[in-house]
Design a protein around this motif. Sequence first.
Motif, short mmCIF file in Angstrom:
data_model
loop_
_atom_site.label_atom_id
_atom_site.label_comp_id
_atom_site.label_asym_id
_atom_site.label_seq_id
_atom_site.Cartn_x
_atom_site.Cartn_y
_atom_site.Cartn_z
N UNK A 76 0.85 -1.19 0.00
CA UNK A 76 0.00 0.00 0.00
C UNK A 76 0.88 1.24 0.00
N UNK A 77 0.58 2.23 -0.84
CA UNK A 77 1.51 3.33 -1.09
C UNK A 77 1.65 4.33 0.05
N UNK A 78 2.74 5.12 -0.04
CA UNK A 78 3.04 6.14 0.95
C UNK A 78 2.35 7.46 0.64
N UNK A 79 2.72 8.48 1.41
CA UNK A 79 1.97 9.74 1.39
C UNK A 79 1.99 10.42 0.02
N UNK A 80 3.13 10.41 -0.67
CA UNK A 80 3.22 11.08 -1.97
C UNK A 80 2.16 10.54 -2.93
N UNK A 81 2.04 9.21 -2.98
CA UNK A 81 1.08 8.57 -3.88
C UNK A 81 -0.35 8.83 -3.42
N UNK A 82 -0.56 8.84 -2.10
CA UNK A 82 -1.91 9.08 -1.57
C UNK A 82 -2.38 10.50 -1.87
N UNK A 83 -1.47 11.46 -1.79
CA UNK A 83 -1.85 12.84 -2.10
C UNK A 83 -2.25 12.98 -3.57
N UNK A 84 -1.55 12.27 -4.44
CA UNK A 84 -1.93 12.27 -5.86
C UNK A 84 -3.32 11.66 -6.04
N UNK A 85 -3.59 10.60 -5.27
CA UNK A 85 -4.90 9.96 -5.37
C UNK A 85 -6.01 10.87 -4.84
N UNK A 86 -5.71 11.63 -3.78
CA UNK A 86 -6.69 12.58 -3.26
C UNK A 86 -7.00 13.65 -4.31
N UNK A 87 -5.95 14.09 -4.99
CA UNK A 87 -6.13 15.10 -6.02
C UNK A 87 -6.97 14.55 -7.17
N UNK A 88 -6.72 13.31 -7.55
CA UNK A 88 -7.49 12.68 -8.60
C UNK A 88 -8.96 12.51 -8.20
N UNK A 89 -9.19 12.42 -6.88
CA UNK A 89 -10.56 12.26 -6.38
C UNK A 89 -11.27 13.60 -6.22
N UNK A 90 -10.58 14.70 -6.54
CA UNK A 90 -11.23 16.00 -6.51
C UNK A 90 -10.74 16.96 -5.45
N UNK A 91 -9.83 16.53 -4.57
CA UNK A 91 -9.31 17.42 -3.53
C UNK A 91 -8.22 18.33 -4.12
N UNK A 92 -8.19 19.58 -3.68
CA UNK A 92 -7.09 20.46 -4.04
C UNK A 92 -5.98 20.28 -3.03
N UNK A 93 -4.80 19.95 -3.50
CA UNK A 93 -3.66 19.65 -2.62
C UNK A 93 -2.60 20.74 -2.79
N UNK A 94 -2.22 21.35 -1.68
CA UNK A 94 -1.12 22.33 -1.68
C UNK A 94 0.13 21.65 -1.16
N UNK A 95 1.23 21.74 -1.95
CA UNK A 95 2.45 21.01 -1.62
C UNK A 95 3.59 21.97 -1.31
N UNK A 96 4.43 21.54 -0.36
CA UNK A 96 5.64 22.28 -0.05
C UNK A 96 6.73 21.33 0.38
N UNK A 97 7.98 21.69 0.13
CA UNK A 97 9.10 20.85 0.56
C UNK A 97 10.18 21.74 1.15
#
Length: 462
Positions: A377-398
């Motif tokens: 089961x994938x880690x956070x990076x992949x999950x955030x992409x999946x959330x975005x694909x599901x319609x959530x707006x994701x703000x990223x910072x590093x």
Amino acid sequence: MRGIARRTVLAATAGAVAAPAVSTATATATDATTATPEGRRATPGVNPVLRTDLVTRVTPRNNWLVTAVAVRYTHRIDLRGGVVPTSAFEVKATVGGRTEARTVTRVYSNTAAEVDDRSRPGRPGKCLIIELDENDTNARAAGTDPLPLDRAYSVRQMADVLTPNGEPVLEASPFAIRNDDVITPVADDFIAGSFTDSAGFELDFRLYRPEEFVRNPRTRYPLVVTLHGGGEVADNNMTQLTSNRIAVTFATPERQRRNPAFVLSPQIPLPRPMNGPDGTDWTDAKVQGALIELIDAFVSEHSRNVDTARLYLVGLSSGGRGIYSLLAKRPNVFAAALPTAGWSDVTAMEKIAHIPIWADHSVDDPVVPYREGRFGNPGTWTLMNALEAAGARVSRGEWANDLPKAQFEARSRELLRQARATRSHVLFTSYTAGTTPVSAHLSWAQTYENDVVIDWLFEQAR
């Protein structure tokens, strides 16, 4: 330990040894010395010890440490502006069958058995605080379980303590005194309890209640539920508080003044009730069923006091895994979540795309890989992409995970500004490779010390 084991510090059989620990005078001479006003004695320097406690601290990175010894005396100690040399006291710790010295860093008087963090610490009082170096190899207060620290430390005064004018305050002694109790600020304010669900499965928990809860029973408070990592699975009902500053940080006086809240911190018992390769602790059917019933029962029992629009989940590692799973099971219950270094299945993201989440993860995490996760089961990076694909707006910072607090929070504040500008309710912080101290998996060290993130959490409501 406070609330677990509490014994009389100076037993009758030890009285002849303990009293001379700060004075070479005999007990008869001490009794003959009449104490008049507070802190003044006819015989200078005679001041018997009443009790000795260890003072510990839950730290963001180094877990639970013994940071000081607090020695309480019969009379008030007034150094009259003087400074106690660190060489005046010798402290030894016996842990795991080995006795080694601890490094004394500061000594000062105080009105209570607590560390004074000011640059010029101390005030006249009955307690003498002997601070210890947190970097000592024997500073730990726990391994997997709390260490047996009752009477594990000895303190001996090696030289007289004098005022700047040479007046004796505390006299040296050939005798050492030992601690009995252990004080852990904030963690000691959590009550211990247990809950047995409808299937007979039991979860221990610790609970912090806001100070105003008893005095003002009509007020409603948020509920913060903390999910510990895999290293805290145990039967001690303690290390979910002391291994990481996940629960404790929400109960500090500073945070409670800012955001008074209930803090519920359950602990998964041994043996680990794994159910399949990714039935990882909080996703195990028995554990998750009991957790859901525990939260529901707590909210029901405190229906007049819990703000059901402000229930929050915070968790790290397998606790992060538990957050994603629990949110998917109860998508209309929690107002927001802080999952750190977690993983989950992608399909769950479709069910939680509407929930405010601030996730974080180290890019080079070797335990829960940033992209690949664990057990397929994938880690956070992949999950955030999946959330975005599901319609959530994701703000990223590093940014680096070892930045000073002010700089770290400035970067978080900028990410939050961007999120608000784009009406994003999901934020994702990545930590640059090589910047997470101790271990790249421990990405949570600054998460719960970050006022920007915690303030954001308490702003969320369903």
